[in-house]
Design a protein around this motif. Structure first.
Motif: not given
Length: 113
Positions: A79-97
């Protein structure tokens, strides 16, 4: 008009004709592949090379295999993944915040707030 530099009957990039006694082609063998849609194709490969287990069908693009009675199934499309989906694979929510807070702080500094 001088015609002593004109090469007639040739084109740019033309190579001289190879005579059969000057070379011998590498030994080859034919491998046949069948796809689920009933298409078949023959591929020439080097005699000492290992044939790949699958080949894409030239007519429909589905995978084809060397067994006519049991060709491979259709390839499952990811399935097509968005940029956000790829970012969420690499980073946790805490790292993103933390990254977001750092970027907002830099923005506020530039704007003088």
């Amino acid at each position: 008009m001088s015609q002593h530099n004109v090469i007639r009957g040739s084109r740019i990039g033309a190579a001289p004709e190879r005579l059969p006694q000057r070379y011998e082609p590498a030994p080859r063998r034919t491998v046949t592949y069948w796809c689920r849609n009933g298409h078949w194709m023959e591929i020439l490969i080097a005699a000492d090379a290992v044939a790949p287990p699958q080949w894409d069908c030239r007519r429909c693009g589905h995978p084809a295999g060397p067994d006519a009675q049991n060709p491979p199934g259709r390839a499952r499309a990811e399935p097509h993944k968005t940029h956000l989906a790829y970012v969420k694979e690499r980073r946790t929510d805490e790292e993103g915040a933390a990254i977001l807070a750092e970027a907002l702080a830099a923005l506020h500094r530039r704007r003088g707030r």
